[in-house]
Design an enzyme around this catalytic site. Structure first.
Site, PDB file in Angstrom:
ATOM      1  N   GLY A   1       0.440  -5.000   0.781  1.00  0.00           N
ATOM      2  CA  GLY A   1      -0.740  -5.079  -0.084  1.00  0.00           C
ATOM      3  C   GLY A   1      -0.455  -5.741  -1.418  1.00  0.00           C
ATOM      4  O   GLY A   1      -1.372  -6.274  -2.049  1.00  0.00           O
TER       5      GLY A   1
ATOM      6  N   ALA B   1       0.876  -1.178   0.000  1.00  0.00           N
ATOM      7  CA  ALA B   1       0.000   0.000   0.000  1.00  0.00           C
ATOM      8  C   ALA B   1       0.906   1.218   0.000  1.00  0.00           C
ATOM      9  O   ALA B   1       2.066   1.154   0.414  1.00  0.00           O
ATOM     10  CB  ALA B   1      -0.882  -0.020   1.232  1.00  0.00           C
TER      11      ALA B   1
ATOM     12  N   GLU C   1       4.372  -5.141   7.338  1.00  0.00           N
ATOM     13  CA  GLU C   1       3.593  -4.091   8.005  1.00  0.00           C
ATOM     14  C   GLU C   1       4.059  -3.791   9.431  1.00  0.00           C
ATOM     15  O   GLU C   1       4.009  -2.641   9.878  1.00  0.00           O
ATOM     16  CB  GLU C   1       2.102  -4.461   8.021  1.00  0.00           C
ATOM     17  CG  GLU C   1       1.410  -4.254   6.678  1.00  0.00           C
ATOM     18  CD  GLU C   1       1.537  -5.420   5.712  1.00  0.00           C
ATOM     19  OE1 GLU C   1       2.331  -6.356   5.986  1.00  0.00           O
ATOM     20  OE2 GLU C   1       0.848  -5.410   4.681  1.00  0.00           O
TER      21      GLU C   1
ATOM     22  N   GLU D   1      -0.675  -9.318  -0.668  1.00  0.00           N
ATOM     23  CA  GLU D   1      -2.099  -9.576  -0.401  1.00  0.00           C
ATOM     24  C   GLU D   1      -2.892  -9.651  -1.713  1.00  0.00           C
ATOM     25  O   GLU D   1      -3.788 -10.475  -1.857  1.00  0.00           O
ATOM     26  CB  GLU D   1      -2.664  -8.488   0.527  1.00  0.00           C
ATOM     27  CG  GLU D   1      -2.095  -8.630   1.939  1.00  0.00           C
ATOM     28  CD  GLU D   1      -2.497  -7.485   2.857  1.00  0.00           C
ATOM     29  OE1 GLU D   1      -2.198  -6.319   2.509  1.00  0.00           O
ATOM     30  OE2 GLU D   1      -3.116  -7.746   3.888  1.00  0.00           O
TER      31      GLU D   1
HETATM   32  N1  COA Z   1       4.578   3.207  -0.617  1.00  0.00           N
HETATM   33  C1  COA Z   1       4.963   4.376  -1.166  1.00  0.00           C
HETATM   34  N2  COA Z   1       6.100   4.533  -1.855  1.00  0.00           N
HETATM   35  C2  COA Z   1       6.882   3.466  -2.002  1.00  0.00           C
HETATM   36  C3  COA Z   1       6.562   2.209  -1.471  1.00  0.00           C
HETATM   37  C4  COA Z   1       5.350   2.109  -0.742  1.00  0.00           C
HETATM   38  N3  COA Z   1       4.912   0.946  -0.206  1.00  0.00           N
HETATM   39  N4  COA Z   1       7.527   1.334  -1.754  1.00  0.00           N
HETATM   40  C5  COA Z   1       8.451   2.018  -2.475  1.00  0.00           C
HETATM   41  N5  COA Z   1       8.056   3.295  -2.630  1.00  0.00           N
HETATM   42  C6  COA Z   1       8.753   4.377  -3.342  1.00  0.00           C
HETATM   43  C7  COA Z   1       9.924   4.897  -2.538  1.00  0.00           C
HETATM   44  O1  COA Z   1       9.482   5.845  -1.572  1.00  0.00           O
HETATM   45  C8  COA Z   1      10.755   5.513  -3.644  1.00  0.00           C
HETATM   46  O2  COA Z   1      10.159   6.736  -4.011  1.00  0.00           O
HETATM   47  P1  COA Z   1      11.094   8.048  -4.244  1.00  0.00           P
HETATM   48  O3  COA Z   1      12.017   7.655  -5.357  1.00  0.00           O
HETATM   49  O4  COA Z   1      10.118   9.110  -4.608  1.00  0.00           O
HETATM   50  O5  COA Z   1      11.798   8.279  -2.952  1.00  0.00           O
HETATM   51  C9  COA Z   1      10.542   4.551  -4.810  1.00  0.00           C
HETATM   52  O6  COA Z   1       9.333   3.865  -4.522  1.00  0.00           O
HETATM   53  C10 COA Z   1      11.656   3.528  -4.948  1.00  0.00           C
HETATM   54  O7  COA Z   1      11.764   2.831  -3.715  1.00  0.00           O
HETATM   55  P2  COA Z   1      13.163   2.709  -2.914  1.00  0.00           P
HETATM   56  O8  COA Z   1      12.821   2.467  -1.482  1.00  0.00           O
HETATM   57  O9  COA Z   1      14.032   3.859  -3.225  1.00  0.00           O
HETATM   58  O10 COA Z   1      13.750   1.392  -3.577  1.00  0.00           O
HETATM   59  P3  COA Z   1      14.798   0.397  -2.918  1.00  0.00           P
HETATM   60  O11 COA Z   1      15.270  -0.486  -4.013  1.00  0.00           O
HETATM   61  O12 COA Z   1      15.815   1.122  -2.129  1.00  0.00           O
HETATM   62  O13 COA Z   1      13.934  -0.490  -1.882  1.00  0.00           O
HETATM   63  C11 COA Z   1      12.016  -1.731  -1.134  1.00  0.00           C
HETATM   64  C12 COA Z   1      12.901  -1.326  -2.331  1.00  0.00           C
HETATM   65  C13 COA Z   1      10.826  -2.520  -1.691  1.00  0.00           C
HETATM   66  C14 COA Z   1      12.799  -2.623  -0.185  1.00  0.00           C
HETATM   67  C15 COA Z   1      11.546  -0.474  -0.397  1.00  0.00           C
HETATM   68  O14 COA Z   1      10.987   0.422  -1.348  1.00  0.00           O
HETATM   69  C16 COA Z   1      10.497  -0.698   0.647  1.00  0.00           C
HETATM   70  O15 COA Z   1      10.799  -1.195   1.721  1.00  0.00           O
HETATM   71  N6  COA Z   1       9.223  -0.338   0.388  1.00  0.00           N
HETATM   72  C17 COA Z   1       8.167  -0.410   1.336  1.00  0.00           C
HETATM   73  C18 COA Z   1       7.702  -1.817   1.514  1.00  0.00           C
HETATM   74  C19 COA Z   1       6.591  -1.903   2.552  1.00  0.00           C
HETATM   75  O16 COA Z   1       6.803  -1.705   3.734  1.00  0.00           O
HETATM   76  N7  COA Z   1       5.372  -2.239   2.104  1.00  0.00           N
HETATM   77  C20 COA Z   1       4.270  -2.433   2.956  1.00  0.00           C
HETATM   78  C21 COA Z   1       3.443  -1.232   3.078  1.00  0.00           C
HETATM   79  S1  COA Z   1       2.084  -1.503   4.197  1.00  0.00           S
END
Ligand code: COA
Length: 260
Positions: free
Chosen positions: A112, A66, A135, A115
């Site tokens: 999500g 999400a 989460e 999910e």
């Molecule tokens: N919601 C909003 N934005 C998200 C996102 C999310 N769930 N997951 C990634 N993004 C965005 C990042 O903020 C970043 O945006 P920006 O370039 O404007 O800063 C872009 O996507 C790229 O992500 P980034 O984190 O820079 O990539 P990464 O390769 O370093 O890491 C992940 C990849 C997947 C490990 C990391 O993005 C992450 O942990 N995301 C969240 C996962 C999460 O907790 N999901 C559950 C949500 S309830």
């Protein structure tokens, strides 16, 4: 219908729904969730669509969860509404769809995103995919059915370990857990999903829909899955497709089902 965050492409009777927010790793914001509701409702109602493959744009993410940025201004009341509406309008809609839906997991499937993949009927992952429900790292729990569907798919012990540690697992582990049906190389991902869906599309569509209904019934509170199976089995005898299936067998030819 044109979408801001989804790409829709029809390939024969297969409809591809691609979540297209690559710069945000295809995170599910409100607008994307609303579009998914519309896209799946349309696909399930469109006689030209036999089944759906859902995937994420790019090679990095299926859906990274999400949209966390939207969580900043949410209180307990609206949090409950988001989970309730999301479950009803997208995740349950997909799970209870009258057509097969295959998730082609092309990268991160987190929160999500996992999910959504778990709400699909079949999951195919590429070797580099990573899956998890992170989460609790944010102070949340999964809200789009993750605690329930992960437990159904992998069992309570593994589900609780994944949810409580928030660890991502590899595609190989996901396969071993039974979380995904197949693991293939990145170039083979969509062809594998198509191969499975094309096989299903040769079968009687009303029987396929009835199978989805009956399998899901056993996992619903207060519903007797065996009774639902009897009912769906009985209803099959009202279909022209059953007559066609039996005739084709007797005449030693391939059936041509019309979904009637
Ligand atoms: N919601 C909003 N934005 C998200 C996102 C999310 N769930 N997951 C990634 N993004 C965005 C990042 O903020 C970043 O945006 P920006 O370039 O404007 O800063 C872009 O996507 C790229 O992500 P980034 O984190 O820079 O990539 P990464 O390769 O370093 O890491 C992940 C990849 C997947 C490990 C990391 O993005 C992450 O942990 N995301 C969240 C996962 C999460 O907790 N999901 C559950 C949500 S309830």
């Amino acid at each position: 219908m044109s979408f801001q965050n989804l790409l829709i492409e029809n390939k024969g009777r297969i409809q591809y729904i691609t979540i297209n927010r690559e710069s945000k790793l295809n995170a599910l914001n409100k607008a994307t969730l609303a579009e998914l509701h519309t896209a799946f409702s349309d696909a399930f109602n469109d006689p030209a669509v036999g089944g759906v493959i859902i995937t994420g744009a790019g090679q990095k993410a299926f859906v990274a969860g999400a949209d966390i940025a939207e969580f900043q201004s949410i209180d307990a009341g609206s949090g409950g509404e988001i989970a309730r509406n999301g479950q009803a309008n997208i995740f349950n809609l997909v799970e209870n769809g009258n057509k097969p839906v295959i998730a082609a997991i092309n990268g991160f499937a987190l929160g999500g995103g996992l999910e959504l993949a778990m709400a699909c009927h079949i999951r195919v992952a590429c070797e580099t995919a990573k899956m998890g429900l992170p989460e609790v790292t944010l102070g949340l729990i999964p809200g789009y059915g993750g605690t329930q569907r992960l437990t159904q798919l992998v069992g309570k012990g593994r589900a609780l370990e994944m949810i409580m540690t928030a660890d991502m697992i590899s595609a190989a582990d996901a396969y071993q857990y039974g979380l995904v049906n197949h693991v293939v190389s990145q170039p083979d991902l969509l062809p594998k999903a198509e191969e499975i869906l094309n096989k299903i599309l040769l079968r009687a569509p009303l029987a396929v829909a009835a199978a989805i209904t009956a399998v899901n019934a056993g996992l619903k509170d207060g519903v007797n899955g065996f009774e639902v199976e009897i009912n769906e089995f009985s209803n099959s005898f009202k279909t022209k497709d059953l007559q066609e299936g039996i005739s084709a067998f007797m005449e030693k030819r391939k059936p041509e089902f019309k979904g009637e």
